[in-house]
Motif scaffolding. Structure first.
Motif, PDB file in Angstrom:
ATOM      1  N   ALA A 171      -5.251   5.084  -6.429  1.00 57.35           N
ATOM      2  CA  ALA A 171      -5.880   5.375  -5.138  1.00 57.35           C
ATOM      3  C   ALA A 171      -6.805   4.229  -4.720  1.00 57.35           C
ATOM      4  O   ALA A 171      -6.814   3.822  -3.550  1.00 57.35           O
ATOM      5  N   ALA A 172      -7.563   3.695  -5.666  1.00 59.92           N
ATOM      6  CA  ALA A 172      -8.460   2.576  -5.370  1.00 59.92           C
ATOM      7  C   ALA A 172      -7.662   1.326  -5.001  1.00 59.92           C
ATOM      8  O   ALA A 172      -8.050   0.580  -4.089  1.00 59.92           O
ATOM      9  N   LEU A 173      -6.553   1.091  -5.691  1.00 56.01           N
ATOM     10  CA  LEU A 173      -5.699  -0.058  -5.386  1.00 56.01           C
ATOM     11  C   LEU A 173      -5.126   0.054  -3.980  1.00 56.01           C
ATOM     12  O   LEU A 173      -5.117  -0.911  -3.220  1.00 56.01           O
ATOM     13  N   LYS A 174      -4.669   1.243  -3.625  1.00 53.70           N
ATOM     14  CA  LYS A 174      -4.127   1.465  -2.282  1.00 53.70           C
ATOM     15  C   LYS A 174      -5.212   1.217  -1.231  1.00 53.70           C
ATOM     16  O   LYS A 174      -4.980   0.529  -0.240  1.00 53.70           O
ATOM     17  N   ALA A 183       0.837  -1.205   0.000  1.00 51.61           N
ATOM     18  CA  ALA A 183       0.000   0.000   0.000  1.00 51.61           C
ATOM     19  C   ALA A 183       0.873   1.256   0.000  1.00 51.61           C
ATOM     20  O   ALA A 183       0.569   2.225  -0.704  1.00 51.61           O
ATOM     21  N   ALA A 184       1.962   1.228   0.751  1.00 49.89           N
ATOM     22  CA  ALA A 184       2.873   2.382   0.784  1.00 49.89           C
ATOM     23  C   ALA A 184       3.527   2.579  -0.583  1.00 49.89           C
ATOM     24  O   ALA A 184       3.693   3.713  -1.051  1.00 49.89           O
ATOM     25  N   TYR A 185       3.896   1.491  -1.247  1.00 48.49           N
ATOM     26  CA  TYR A 185       4.512   1.580  -2.573  1.00 48.49           C
ATOM     27  C   TYR A 185       3.523   2.156  -3.592  1.00 48.49           C
ATOM     28  O   TYR A 185       3.881   3.020  -4.400  1.00 48.49           O
ATOM     29  N   VAL A 186       2.286   1.699  -3.536  1.00 42.13           N
ATOM     30  CA  VAL A 186       1.262   2.216  -4.451  1.00 42.13           C
ATOM     31  C   VAL A 186       1.043   3.702  -4.192  1.00 42.13           C
ATOM     32  O   VAL A 186       0.865   4.486  -5.129  1.00 42.13           O
ATOM     33  N   GLU A 187       1.084   4.118  -2.924  1.00 44.17           N
ATOM     34  CA  GLU A 187       0.936   5.540  -2.598  1.00 44.17           C
ATOM     35  C   GLU A 187       2.078   6.349  -3.213  1.00 44.17           C
ATOM     36  O   GLU A 187       1.856   7.440  -3.740  1.00 44.17           O
ATOM     37  N   GLY A 229      -7.958  -0.570  -1.465  1.00 43.27           N
ATOM     38  CA  GLY A 229      -8.288  -1.996  -1.418  1.00 43.27           C
ATOM     39  C   GLY A 229      -7.236  -2.803  -0.677  1.00 43.27           C
ATOM     40  O   GLY A 229      -7.569  -3.691   0.118  1.00 43.27           O
ATOM     41  N   THR A 230      -5.964  -2.490  -0.919  1.00 46.59           N
ATOM     42  CA  THR A 230      -4.878  -3.194  -0.235  1.00 46.59           C
ATOM     43  C   THR A 230      -4.929  -2.918   1.262  1.00 46.59           C
ATOM     44  O   THR A 230      -4.754  -3.831   2.076  1.00 46.59           O
ATOM     45  N   GLU A 231      -5.187  -1.669   1.639  1.00 46.99           N
ATOM     46  CA  GLU A 231      -5.315  -1.336   3.057  1.00 46.99           C
ATOM     47  C   GLU A 231      -6.514  -2.036   3.690  1.00 46.99           C
ATOM     48  O   GLU A 231      -6.437  -2.508   4.835  1.00 46.99           O
ATOM     49  N   ASP A 232      -7.622  -2.137   2.958  1.00 49.80           N
ATOM     50  CA  ASP A 232      -8.809  -2.826   3.470  1.00 49.80           C
ATOM     51  C   ASP A 232      -8.527  -4.309   3.697  1.00 49.80           C
ATOM     52  O   ASP A 232      -8.953  -4.891   4.703  1.00 49.80           O
TER      53      ASP A 232
END
Length: 148
Positions: free
Chosen positions: A96-99, A23-27, A101-104
């Motif tokens: 943003a949606a991928l991040k 999630a941090a990488y996607v951010e 979803g990964t956090e969820d």
């Protein structure tokens, strides 16, 4: 077509730490798109405007000239630039949606792990508080309040 079998997930393990890192990488990717690529796109659009101090003297002129072919090329470039801008915005939205979803998913696994730990502790507490079963032979255990 053959039958489709579900995947074998017998040895599947989930690392919440790896999900957090993803999630941090996607951010960081989203920030790069939002800051660097969007900035460069704005610079391209500014350069496309041409020299603003010397306006066109020919009606319907473009930075490429006023001939029909130049106007067609200018229109193609303008359309291409607008399409690229739309794709950049869409990419940012999808990142943003991928991040999210990964956090969820990471949070769901944290919640499951917490529930499992709480359930395990509750089971341990119940087992520890239960009286041991009577021994064979009729002698009651020493934990009973009476003696035989």
């Amino acid at each position: 077509m053959g039958d489709i079998r579900p995947p074998d997930v017998g040895d599947l393990t989930v690392s919440v730490e790896d999900l957090d890192a993803a999630a941090a990488y996607v951010e960081r990717l989203k920030q790069y798109v939002d800051e660097t690529i969007t900035y460069e796109m704005e610079r391209i659009k500014e350069r496309m405007k041409g020299d603003s101090e010397h306006g066109q003297t020919v009606p319907n002129g473009t930075p490429f000239g006023a001939y029909e072919d130049a106007r067609m090329q200018w229109q193609a470039l303008t359309t291409s630039t607008a399409n690229m801008e739309a794709h950049i915005k869409q990419l940012s939205t999808r990142l943003a949606a991928l991040k999210k979803g990964t956090e969820d998913i990471a949070q769901a696994f944290r919640d499951v792990e917490a529930r499992n730990a709480a359930t395990g502790k509750e089971i341990e507490r119940m087992l520890e508080s239960a009286a041991p079963p009577p021994q064979a032979g009729g002698t009651p255990p020493s934990t009973y309040p009476y003696t035989a």
